[in-house]
Enzyme design. Structure first.
Site: not given
Ligand code: UD1
Length: 379
Positions: A215
């Site tokens: 991821h």
């Molecule tokens: C976040 C953490 C990362 C961790 C990861 C575990 C930061 C900088 N990154 O990254 O360290 O390893 O979580 O999963 O805080 N999304 C969904 N549903 C959700 C959450 C996210 O669809 O419940 C999608 C959205 O499109 C979002 C993208 O995932 O924009 C990224 O989510 P985000 O929380 O920004 O960062 P992660 O890549 O999940």
């Protein structure tokens, strides 16, 4: 009225760290109430509520419901919504875990209000500032009053950044507390496959199976990089069937880059994001795990399962020095060679690092209680 320790979670990897901490607080410092704040950084059922249930986490007292956004928007939104919580409830300390955006956002709000910040899993460094988590780690540690570490190398990193030694306490790995607490409840791989619509015996072949998770933006956001990785995984899957529980960001990119079709009819089985007990069931039976996650490098070391980390660096060097982890980066030959050794039984066997013993949260609760008492809290 005694002021609570405000405990913050935001994203998936925070939950397995907070579960044991809240349990230990209830046991060892019942005089000081804990208040659980969820920032809402992760919100999908599979990324969130399912894990809360698996880990027996209490329902958050407050949910800030920030959702997704750019790093700036997400961090700013968490800060704006977290400040009034501190005004309403007061806090004897704000406790943050790990390295996600919620960690730095809430720590920064607290320190500016003169509330002590406690950081659990302090001092880990990848020395790669291109990783958003590395920036979160460095900054959170700079403003924390108490820094609890998971491995001894962390203290050296913190010393180099000028953090006084008296703030740092080596207490061990709370994520492994969760693993030990829950391992007996792990869900068998066959049930997980069936629940995802695959035949239950799909992974029962003589070779066994591997588990993949990906991821990190550096692996999945660039179409050429991601396509090359998928290609390598397809080659790997000719030798070993691969189960791939897939993060929403990764799934989105597979679709957007037109890579989904390459997986059709192949032995890479895509699953939705899995619960904690399902992941334990899959990882503990895997021949090898290929990942870019931080937590999974630690969990595979604790399980004694070979791990190939698809990154150039790790902030968790003990998993390489003592555990089962090998850094293979994105290099096709290194990945396939690592796979080959694991299949021949030459994967790293490793040993369990110091204080990865299931009692880290208990040590934190004991220390924190004394620390707060010295400051006149809770008595
Ligand atoms: C976040 C953490 C990362 C961790 C990861 C575990 C930061 C900088 N990154 O990254 O360290 O390893 O979580 O999963 O805080 N999304 C969904 N549903 C959700 C959450 C996210 O669809 O419940 C999608 C959205 O499109 C979002 C993208 O995932 O924009 C990224 O989510 P985000 O929380 O920004 O960062 P992660 O890549 O999940």
């Amino acid at each position: 009225m005694m002021k609570p320790v405000i405990c913050v979670v935001g994203a998936r990897p925070n939950y397995m760290k907070m579960g044991p901490i809240l349990r230990a607080f209830a046991q060892h410092m019942p005089e000081i109430p804990a208040l659980l704040v969820h920032t809402g950084q992760h919100y999908d059922h599979a990324m969130n509520a399912k894990l809360f249930a698996d880990l027996e986490l209490p329902k958050p007292d407050v949910n800030l419901e920030v959702g997704s956004g750019t790093h700036a928007v997400q961090t700013a939104e968490i800060m704006k919504r977290f400040e009034p919580i501190l005004d309403t409830h007061g806090a004897s300390a704000v406790l943050v875990v790990g390295d996600v955006n919620s960690t730095i956002a809430c720590a920064l709000v607290a320190v500016k209000k003169g509330i002590p910040v406690v950081h659990v899993e302090a001092g880990l460094r990848s020395f790669d500032r291109a990783m958003p988590e590395e920036v979160n780690r460095v900054l959170t540690d700079q403003i924390a009053d108490l820094l609890y570490t998971t491995e001894r190398s962390a203290a050296g990193n913190l010393a180099r950044e000028g953090i006084p030694a008296e703030r740092i306490v080596f207490t061990g790995n709370v994520m492994i507390d969760s693993l030990r607490f829950n391992l007996a409840k792990a869900i068998p791989a066959a049930e997980t496959m069936q629940a995802a619509g695959f035949p239950g015996d799909l992974l029962d072949g003589p070779a066994g199976f591997g588990v993949v998770t990906l991821h990190r933006p550096s692996n999945v956001d660039d179409p050429a990089v991601f396509a090359a990785l998928i290609d390598t995984l397809l080659t790997a899957s000719e030798r070993l069937p691969l189960v791939f529980p897939i993060h929403p960001r990764t799934r989105g990119n597979l679709e957007r880059f037109g890579l989904l079709t390459r997986l059709e009819g192949k032995r890479i089985y895509l699953l939705p994001p899995q619960g904690y007990l399902e992941m334990l069931g899959l990882m503990s039976r895997a021949r090898v795990v290929m990942t870019d996650s931080g937590g999974i490098q630690e969990e595979t070391t604790a399980l004694g399962v070979p791990c190939l980390t698809l990154r150039e660096n790790t902030e968790r060097p003990i998993t390489v020095d003592q555990g089962t982890n090998t850094l293979v980066g994105r290099d096709r030959d290194a990945i396939l060679a690592g796979l080959q050794s694991s299949l021949h039984g030459d994967g790293k066997a490793g040993r369990i690092p110091e204080f990865w013993d299931g009692a880290a949260a208990q040590r934190i609760a004991g220390h924190l209680f004394d620390w707060l008492k010295e400051r006149g809290e809770g008595v």
